[in-house]
Design an enzyme around this catalytic site. Sequence first.
Site, short mmCIF file in Angstrom:
data_model
loop_
_atom_site.label_atom_id
_atom_site.label_comp_id
_atom_site.label_asym_id
_atom_site.label_seq_id
_atom_site.Cartn_x
_atom_site.Cartn_y
_atom_site.Cartn_z
N LYS A 1 -1.43 1.89 6.77
CA LYS A 1 -0.51 1.24 5.82
C LYS A 1 0.59 2.21 5.35
O LYS A 1 1.77 1.90 5.41
CB LYS A 1 -1.29 0.71 4.60
CG LYS A 1 -2.38 -0.28 4.96
CD LYS A 1 -3.16 -0.75 3.74
CE LYS A 1 -3.99 0.32 3.08
NZ LYS A 1 -5.07 0.88 3.92
N THR A 2 0.17 3.38 4.88
CA THR A 2 1.13 4.35 4.36
C THR A 2 2.07 4.82 5.46
O THR A 2 3.29 4.91 5.26
CB THR A 2 0.38 5.56 3.77
OG1 THR A 2 -0.47 5.08 2.73
CG2 THR A 2 1.32 6.60 3.21
N SER B 1 -6.05 -3.59 -1.01
CA SER B 1 -6.17 -4.97 -1.51
C SER B 1 -7.19 -5.78 -0.70
O SER B 1 -6.82 -6.69 0.05
CB SER B 1 -4.80 -5.67 -1.55
OG SER B 1 -4.03 -5.46 -0.40
N ALA C 1 -6.15 2.63 8.05
CA ALA C 1 -5.62 1.66 9.04
C ALA C 1 -4.20 2.02 9.46
O ALA C 1 -3.81 1.78 10.61
CB ALA C 1 -5.66 0.26 8.46
N GLY D 1 -5.08 -3.55 4.57
CA GLY D 1 -5.92 -3.11 5.68
C GLY D 1 -6.90 -2.05 5.20
O GLY D 1 -6.80 -1.57 4.06
P1 ADP Z 1 -3.80 4.00 5.14
O1 ADP Z 1 -2.55 4.14 4.30
O2 ADP Z 1 -3.96 2.63 5.70
O3 ADP Z 1 -5.04 4.48 4.44
P2 ADP Z 1 -2.68 6.19 6.64
O4 ADP Z 1 -1.31 5.69 6.98
O5 ADP Z 1 -2.81 7.16 5.50
O6 ADP Z 1 -3.64 4.94 6.42
O7 ADP Z 1 -3.34 6.88 7.91
C1 ADP Z 1 -3.31 6.29 9.18
C2 ADP Z 1 -3.51 7.35 10.26
O8 ADP Z 1 -3.46 6.70 11.53
C3 ADP Z 1 -2.41 8.40 10.25
O9 ADP Z 1 -2.98 9.65 10.53
C4 ADP Z 1 -1.49 7.94 11.39
O10 ADP Z 1 -0.78 9.00 11.98
C5 ADP Z 1 -2.49 7.33 12.37
N1 ADP Z 1 -1.92 6.31 13.28
C6 ADP Z 1 -2.05 6.30 14.61
N2 ADP Z 1 -1.41 5.27 15.19
C7 ADP Z 1 -0.85 4.57 14.19
C8 ADP Z 1 -0.05 3.39 14.14
N3 ADP Z 1 0.31 2.72 15.23
N4 ADP Z 1 0.35 2.94 12.92
C9 ADP Z 1 -0.01 3.60 11.80
N5 ADP Z 1 -0.76 4.73 11.77
C10 ADP Z 1 -1.18 5.23 12.96
#
Ligand code: ADP
Length: 181
Positions: A24-25, A92, A22, A18
């Site tokens: 993912k982490t 990815s 998005a 994603g």
């Molecule tokens: P990525 O790893 O995709 O770059 P992160 O997990 O680092 O994204 O960040 C996502 C952000 O979105 C975090 O601040 C998280 O708290 C927020 N968020 C809000 N709602 C959700 C949800 N349903 N699932 C995942 N993250 C969410």
Amino acid sequence: MFDVNIMQNKGFVIWLTGLPGAGKTTIARNLAPKLSNLGLKVELFDGDEVRKQLSPDLGFTKQDRELHAKRVVYLAKLLAKHGIISIVSLISPYRAFREFARNELKDFVEVYVNTSLDTCIKRDPKGLYKKAMNGEIKDLTGLQDIYEEPLNPEVTVHTEKESVDECSEKIIKRLKELNYI
Ligand code: ADP
């Protein structure tokens, strides 16, 4: 003869893809302990941390992104052989690469963490979009680089409508349907 492998869960890979921001982490970190609590062995491959450890030599060109992802695929494959579940959170962005990972790993559960670009820009948890808009980053997926949405993922989670827990539960439900757990 008694086969010890019967006692062991099958290893597989949960591949979260994603846009940056998005979720993912966040989902990977929420999902891992839920699977551990089911008695499963889990390893997390978080995009940034794994990159630092495994690919400090690489940048974000298409070639470098793929090389890094191939290293992750290699490790996840080794772990799967020993019954370990790998949760990979990696942007990815290229469909062809994710197909490569699927073919290589076989036991591959693609999870599309579907969040609109607008929301990702608003969240901007790592300040990446801000840097891209300032010109400090020139190859950010979503803004300056393409992201190819999965066409047929095993699971899609919608983080604007589903809470983190709901996303994890949805993935677990699907893993059960697919007989992985
Ligand atoms: P990525 O790893 O995709 O770059 P992160 O997990 O680092 O994204 O960040 C996502 C952000 O979105 C975090 O601040 C998280 O708290 C927020 N968020 C809000 N709602 C959700 C949800 N349903 N699932 C995942 N993250 C969410």
